[in-house]
Design an enzyme around this catalytic site. Structure first.
Site, PDB file in Angstrom:
ATOM      1  N   ASP A  40       0.831  -1.195   0.000  1.00  0.00           N
ATOM      2  CA  ASP A  40       0.000   0.000   0.000  1.00  0.00           C
ATOM      3  C   ASP A  40       0.875   1.258   0.000  1.00  0.00           C
ATOM      4  OD1 ASP A  40       0.816   0.031   2.659  1.00  0.00           O
ATOM      5  OD2 ASP A  40      -1.174  -0.252   3.486  1.00  0.00           O
ATOM      6  N   VAL A  41       0.276   2.392  -0.235  1.00  0.00           N
ATOM      7  CA  VAL A  41       1.014   3.649  -0.417  1.00  0.00           C
ATOM      8  C   VAL A  41       1.983   3.937   0.739  1.00  0.00           C
ATOM      9  CG1 VAL A  41       0.765   6.162  -0.658  1.00  0.00           C
ATOM     10  CG2 VAL A  41      -0.685   4.626  -1.997  1.00  0.00           C
TER      11      VAL A  41
END
Length: 192
Positions: A40-41
């Protein structure tokens, strides 16, 4: 393989058109290149890329361990580590899910380079580092696991997939993997 930086989307196309960096910003990859799984980011670390969907499916399967170094809020207890090893209840797709048993241990600070966004400082209390190794990969699973035992994740870095290790690959660096026998002897040289 790449060392995905914090704040980057693990994709080559951004359907939301947000102003986030994409994997293609790091290197001129061959057409059809895809990430094998995602980070994820706010997560960092090892990400494998390929142009072969079969390789992607194989590596994402539960046959391969994925190891993460995780900085958590507070001084984690051995009791919490034991819970992480045996499995904890998290939410997945709106339902309760108990994670499969894995490996977990307290580790010393791995001294990764500082990321572009500061995590916090000592005024906010102690932190600790742990290693978590799982063979599954539900959405934000490691973050949910540490929160479930009372120690929210502050920083998450994937350091190993199967036998391929992040090692000292610099943040944002790309390295071609020539020999995949460490991943799967029958897969050939399909990973870019």
């Amino acid at each position: 393989m790449i060392h995905k930086p914090w704040g980057m989307i693990s994709q080559f196309v951004n359907p939301a058109k947000r102003k986030k960096k994409l994997l293609g910003d790091l290197y001129d990859f061959p057409e059809g290149t895809m990430a094998i799984g995602r980070l994820d980011v706010p997560s960092e670390g090892l990400l494998l890329l390929t142009t072969d969907g079969k390789v992607s499916a194989e590596i994402r399967s539960s046959k391969f361990e994925k190891e993460y170094y995780v900085q958590v809020d507070g001084q984690i207890t051995q009791e919490a580590i034991e819970q992480l090893k045996t499995g904890v209840e998290i939410a997945f797709n709106g339902k309760k899910y108990v994670t499969k048993p894995g490996k977990a241990s307290i580790i010393s600070d791995p001294k990764f380079p500082l990321r572009s966004q500061k995590i916090r400082d000592e005024r906010h209390g102690p932190t600790s580092w742990i290693s978590i190794t799982i063979k599954e990969g539900k959405f934000r699973q490691v973050r949910k696991m540490t929160a479930a035992v009372g120690y929210p994740t502050l920083r998450l870095i994937r350091v190993r997939i199967g036998e391929i290790e992040l090692g000292n690959l610099e943040v944002g660096a790309v390295k071609e993997v020539k020999n995949l026998t460490s991943i799967h002897s029958n897969m050939g040289n399909s990973i870019f």
